[in-house]
Every structure is written in structure tokens, then in C-alpha cells.
Enzyme design. Structure first.
Site, PDB file in Angstrom:
ATOM      1  N   THR A 140      46.851  49.984  39.477  1.00 20.52           N
ATOM      2  CA  THR A 140      45.972  49.285  38.537  1.00 20.52           C
ATOM      3  C   THR A 140      45.326  48.026  39.126  1.00 20.52           C
ATOM      4  OG1 THR A 140      47.078  50.155  36.603  1.00 20.52           O
ATOM      5  CG2 THR A 140      45.999  48.044  36.325  1.00 20.52           C
ATOM      6  N   ARG A 227      47.004  42.298  34.163  1.00 18.63           N
ATOM      7  CA  ARG A 227      46.272  42.449  35.433  1.00 18.63           C
ATOM      8  C   ARG A 227      44.908  43.101  35.231  1.00 18.63           C
ATOM      9  NH1 ARG A 227      51.081  45.230  36.038  1.00 18.63           N
ATOM     10  NH2 ARG A 227      50.995  47.496  35.934  1.00 18.63           N
TER      11      ARG A 227
HETATM   12 ZN    ZN Z   1      50.291  53.409  36.042  1.00 23.30          ZN
END
Ligand code: ZN
Length: 617
Positions: A140, A227
Site C-alpha cells: 500500500t 498511509r
Molecule cells: Zn494489503
């Protein structure tokens, strides 16, 4: 005739044909009309001189020329409706990142989608069907940064969702700057956590737009995950994310010292608490979900506090257990439903797209990722998530219809990484995996074997950590023992190559010396940031997970399932079509910069998606 000879076409409902349309000139505010104006703006080179004395005289001069006999050329230009993107921009760019979205979800669940969501975007927008990440650690943090900085971890510096820091002897979070004073604000148990985009070494397309516009353009980013919100929002935007402890959306003192009033009011609606009273059942009769595996199967993990992984999932019952918090919402579609509500509120309250410079709104849909991790891409739960996401999208697009003309906003949808099927499921289909059994964690096996080997070979435990794809050796100990670091690294590579679940390993020395431009080694090099990476990079064979045991899957590998994501553009004057050209999500930032007339991000290495831009002959 409007400047540039473009066609004003506002009617925009599903089913309408898609035409190029004029936007307004928000940045340059060129005040030109008629033939002379059209000619003037057809010459991008003249833009720079527009405000000069010559530039002020030029329209008059061109008008004389135009009247003097080039009306034929004019008519041709008008007929071709040349797009002059240097003269106009969308009012609002909306970036939607669906965490862990594989491109096949468009087609697999097509028959279940309505007309107003995915089908509207695909039937009128432009789809890139061969987009793959250029870096190896598909996660991510690196993914969101790649989309908006237009480059890879080699440049933006975010090599994983977390990485091991030898000096601290622990892993740090991608949005945690250890010596920073910027902490979360508005949260519960998470209050005071260090959170900021300070590890991201370059600007985002939003940062560049903000500076280019004289700080008039605003960038606002929301997600369930910190994030996703922080890295999409860049250094000059604002970011809001979900706090599992309280069910509220919070931010960091990096952006502001307290929550804005509208967000406080949003939190006071206590929607998370309300959604947690729900039961997650299939949106349609489950027997119609023929594109996914039976709900009861051995390859899925129950939600926390549940015994079975099957529907229904009674959230109120889960929440009655003392250890549970509102984070449960993020493992259901309702987390992303909540996020769309927040996005709508932010857009109205902040008047995004209503200023005199373009704005950006980033929406990071995280529930898709958690559901994928628990149940896998072949599950009924993933199918139900995408059927519901289609409805959320349709509602959101209808909301945009109520507030904007289609040519005023530009949507880009992509994913931060893909996902692979549950390895044990593939194993049972007799597809090879690197797992001999599904009860041992291969990273732990690799750690023990490598530790023993280095002990035997060099007489000391020289392994500090294996974190993600990074093998960290004990450089201090190696120096004390006066060993050759390069030799220990080479020995590590040779040893790892002997493990049958390891597909490859490469030493930092080799990455320092060679420029791999293709294949897995090219991707590994693009994930290599010397100050943060390990001594050796290692990656496992396809369908193999180093970190998890049975019934669990995800992403993180350098293989196609994890690299391959959709890129879909819609709105503004995006043509309808599709392309199988090899592109990457790191091409999105410079594409947006072209549409916004703003500078490319400072570390940009991607290329604008020319299928969307080229209008010449
Ligand atoms: Zn993931």
C-alpha cells in the site's frame, strides 16, 4: 465560437455519448475569443509570451492574418476540434485508489453491476488493461506513493509499508518519522502517534499543483488507512483517516493543530457506531454469486471474534467482545461506504472544485484490501464487496452530477497493488506453490536456516532481520570481525538460491553496480533505496507467502497477480476507449500534471499516458 474551437457539451448522464468539452481557464485565464484566439492558442509555444508586449499585440496581428485568407485552415481546425489542454484544466481531479483491486473484478462481476457505477466509468471512460507496477514490493505505501509521485521506491524512498531500521533495531511505519514532532490529533488510543509524509522524498502531483497555483489549489485526501491518506495527500495537502479506537476520522499536527469544524461535526454523527450495528449479508441472493467459490471452504479466515468465515457477519455481536474496536468496520464494505460519505462531506464543506484554481480529492478505499486478505480474491465476500462498491460508486457519481458538469471533473481510478489467490487453494488445484505445508511460516524457516548457515560459515550470527524483501546483515559485527561485507552478502545470496521456495536473491553491491531495466531484477532495483534497503533483496517463487500460514493471502510479491492493476480515467475530455499498451500507475501523476498544466512531480520517472492526450494527425 469558443476559444480553441472546442465543443461545449454538458449533458452528461449514463448513456450519453462522450464529447470533448471546454472547461474554464482557471490558471491562465486567457481572455481570447474568435478566430485569432483559436489560432493563438493552437500554438503552445506562444503561451509563454502571452503576457509580453508581443503577446498583447499578437491577437490583433493574427486577426489581420486570419481575415486575410486562412479561413480554410481555420475551418479545418474547427472541424477537427483540436484539444488545447494547455489553455484549460478540470476544476477538480478525483483520485480513487481501490486497495488490492485486480483488473478482473470489472469483468468477473460485470453481470451484477448496475448502469451507474463501474459500467458508467468503463462505457464512457478510458481503461488501461496492461498496467503493472514497476517496483517489486507491491504494498500500500509504495503503491500510493507511486501513483501520486510518478516514480518508484528507488526515488520516492518508500520501500514497504514498514522497514527495518538497524539503528533502532525495529521496524518503522512508512508514515512514521521517528524523530519528528508531528503526531496524530483527534484520536483515541492512537493519539500522539507520529504520523506524517516525511519519509516520502519527493513531491506529489498535488504538491506541484499547489505550488504552481500560488497555493490556491487544495489537495484533500481521505482513507480508512493512515498511509493511504497521508501519501496521497502529499506534503502540502491535508489528510484524514479512520481511528479504530474511536471510530472517528483524525489527522496529524503535520497538517493542522486541530480537526476542522466540519470534520468534528461529521464525527459527531457517530456513523461508525451506527454501521457497527449492522449485519453483513450478501447484497443479493448468494446463489446468484456463481463467479466465486462456495462460502464455506477451508481457505478463509473468520473475522475477529467469529468462529466461521461464512455469511452472515453480525457486527454487533463481534463488537460485544471486549477486545474489539471500530477497526472491524474496515474489514467490511461498510468501511468504504462510510468513506464515501466522508468524501462527499469534505467536497461540499471545503468547496472543492469551486475555487479559481483546480483542486484534488483523493479517496483511498481500504476495505477492499482487508476483505481480500481475510477471504481471498475467489471468495463470496470479495464478490459482495465489489457489488456494493459498484452501488457506492453510482451514488458518488450521481452526487457529482448534482454538483458539477462532467467536463469539470476528472476521475482516475486505480489500485495500489493487486492480489494473489490463497496459496493453499492453488495447491489443492495442483498448481505448484513454494509451500510444503501451510503451518510453517517460510520467512521464519528462511531466517533460521540463514542464521545457522552464516554461523557455520563465518563463526558468528550475522543476520539482523529479514523484513519484507530486505535481508539486513549485522554490518557492525561484520566490521568488528574484519570480514568482507561484499563476501558475506555474496554468501547470503548463494545460500538463499539453494532454498527451493526462493525465486531469487541479489546483493546490494550488484544493485549498486548494474542497471537492470526489465523483469523481476528491474523491479527489485526500482524498490532499492540504499539508505533504507537491506544488504540482500530476496523474493519467493510465485504463489508463495513468506509471512503467513494457512487460509490467508494478499500481495507483496514481484509477480503479475500482485503487479497488475486497472487504470481507468473518466470525465473532463477523456476519450472513450481502452489500451493494452504496457503502462504503470507511476504514469498517472505526469498524466494528471499534463491535464492540470502543472509541473511534473520532482522525482517523476513515469510518462504521461499518451492515449489520453494525443490529438494530432
Ligand atoms: Zn494489503
Amino acid at each position: 465560437m469558443r476559444a480553441g474551437g472546442l465543443i461545449q457539451r454538458c449533458a452528461d448522464r449514463p448513456g450519453d455519448s462522450h464529447d470533448h468539452a471546454t472547461g474554464r481557464s482557471y490558471i491562465l485565464n486567457l481572455d481570447t475569443n474568435g478566430a485569432a484566439g483559436a489560432l493563438l492558442m493552437a500554438e503552445s509555444t506562444m503561451k509563454a509570451s502571452y503576457r509580453s508586449t508581443f503577446g498583447r499585440l499578437l491577437p490583433g496581428l493574427l486577426l489581420v492574418v486570419a481575415l486575410g485568407g486562412i479561413s480554410l485552415a481555420n475551418a479545418e481546425r474547427e472541424a477537427e476540434a483540436p484539444r488545447l489542454s494547455h489553455e484549460q484544466t478540470p476544476r477538480l481531479v478525483i483520485g480513487i485508489t481501490v486497495d488490492q483491486m485486480r483488473p478482473d473484478y470489472f469483468y468477473r462481476f460485470w453481470n451484477h453491476y448496475g448502469d451507474g457505477g463501474f459500467k458508467r466509468l468503463l462505457n464512457h471512460g478510458f481503461l488501461f488493461r496492461n498496467a503493472k507496477y514497476r517496483h517489486s514490493h507491491t504494498a500500500t505505501g509504495p503503491g500510493h506513493a507511486a501513483v501520486y509521485t510518478g516514480t518508484t521506491p528507488r526515488v520516492h524512498g518508500l520501500i514497504g509499508n514498514r522497514w527495518y531500521v538497524p539503528a533502532l533495531d525495529r521496524q518503522i511505519n512508512v508514515v512514521e518519522v521517528p524523530d519528528s514532532d508531528f503526531v496524530t490529533v483527534g484520536g483515541g488510543a492512537a493519539a500522539g502517534e507520529r504520523r506524517s509524509p516525511g519519509n516520502m522524498m519527493v513531491t506529489t502531483v498535488g504538491d506541484e499543483l499547489h505550488i504552481y497555483s500560488g497555493e490556491r489549489s487544495r489537495v484533500l485526501s481521505v482513507s480508512m488507512k493512515d498511509r493511504s491518506a497521508i501519501l496521497s495527500g502529499g506534503h502540502t495537502g491535508s489528510a484524514y483517516w479512520f481511528d479504530p479506537a474511536t471510530g472517528n476520522f483524525i489527522t496529524s499536527t503535520f497538517y493542522r493543530s486541530e480537526l476542522p469544524d466540519w470534520l468534528r461535526a461529521f464525527n459527531e454523527r457517530r456513523l461508525a457506531r451506527e454501521f457497527l450495528q449492522r449485519t453483513w449479508e450478501p447484497a443479493r441472493p448468494i446463489e446468484t454469486y456463481v463467479e466465486s467459490r462456495p462460502d464455506r471452504n477451508p481457505y478463509e479466515r473468520p473475522l475477529p471474534g467469529m468462529f466461521r468465515a461464512t455469511f452472515p457477519k453480525d457486527l454487533a455481536e463481534i463488537m460485544r467482545q471486549p477486545t474489539m474496536d471500530a477497526g472491524v468496520l474496515g474489514v467490511t464494505p461498510f468501511g468504504d461506504e462510510l468513506l464515501f460519505e466522508l468524501a462527499r462531506t469534505a467536497l461540499i464543506e471545503e468547496r472543492l472544485g469551486r475555487g479559481d484554481a483546480p483542486d484534488m480529492l483523493m479517496i483511498g478505499l481500504s476495505a477492499a484490501d482487508s476483505i481480500g486478505h481475510y477471504f481471498g480474491p475467489a471468495s463470496k465476500q470479495i464478490q459482495d464487496y465489489y457489488i456494493r462498491l459498484d452501488e457506492y460508486l453510482a451514488d458518488f457519481l450521481a452526487f457529482l452530477d448534482d454538483n458539477f458538469e462532467r467536463h469539470e471533473y476528472l476521475i482516475v481510478m486505480t489500485a495500489d497493488h493487486g492480489a494473489h489467490y490463497v496459496p493453499q487453494y492453488l495447491h489443492d488445484l495442483r498448481i505448484p506453490t513454494g509451500h510444503e505445508n501451510f503451518h510453517t511460516r517460510l520467512n521464519e524457516v528462511m531466517r533460521q536456516l540463514l542464521r545457522q548457515h552464516l554461523q557455520r560459515r563465518f563463526g558468528s550470527d550475522l543476520l539482523l532481520s529479514i523484513s519484507g524483501q530486505d535481508v539486513h546483515l549485522d554490518r557492525r559485527r561484520i566490521a568488528e570481525m574484519q570480514l568482507d561485507l561484499a563476501a558475506v552478502r555474496r554468501e547470503t545470496v548463494h545460500f538463499l538460491h539453494g532454498l527451493d521456495f526462493v525465486a531469487g536473491a541479489i546483493s546490494a553491491d550488484t544493485l549498486d553496480a548494474a542497471e537492470f531495466t526489465e523483469g523481476v531484477r528491474g523491479r527489485v532495483l526500482q524498490n532499492y533505496f540504499p539508505a533504507r534497503s537491506g544488504d540482500v533483496m530476496v523474493w519467493l517463487t510465485p504463489h508463495t507467502r513468506g509471512d503467513l500460514g494457512t487460509g490467508f493471502t494478499g500481495h507483496g510479491t514481484p509477480w503479475t497477480n500482485d503487479l497488475h492493476v486497472p487504470i481507468l480515467f473518466y470525465g473532463y475530455d477523456i476519450p472513450h476507449g481502452q489500451s493494452s499498451a504496457p503502462v504503470a500507475p507511476s504514469d498517472i501523476a505526469s498524466t494528471l500534471a499534463v491535464f492540470l498544466n502543472s509541473p511534473f512531480p520532482s522525482g517523476n520517472t513515469g510518462n504521461p499516458l499518451n492515449d489520453l492526450i494525443y490529438r494530432g494527425r
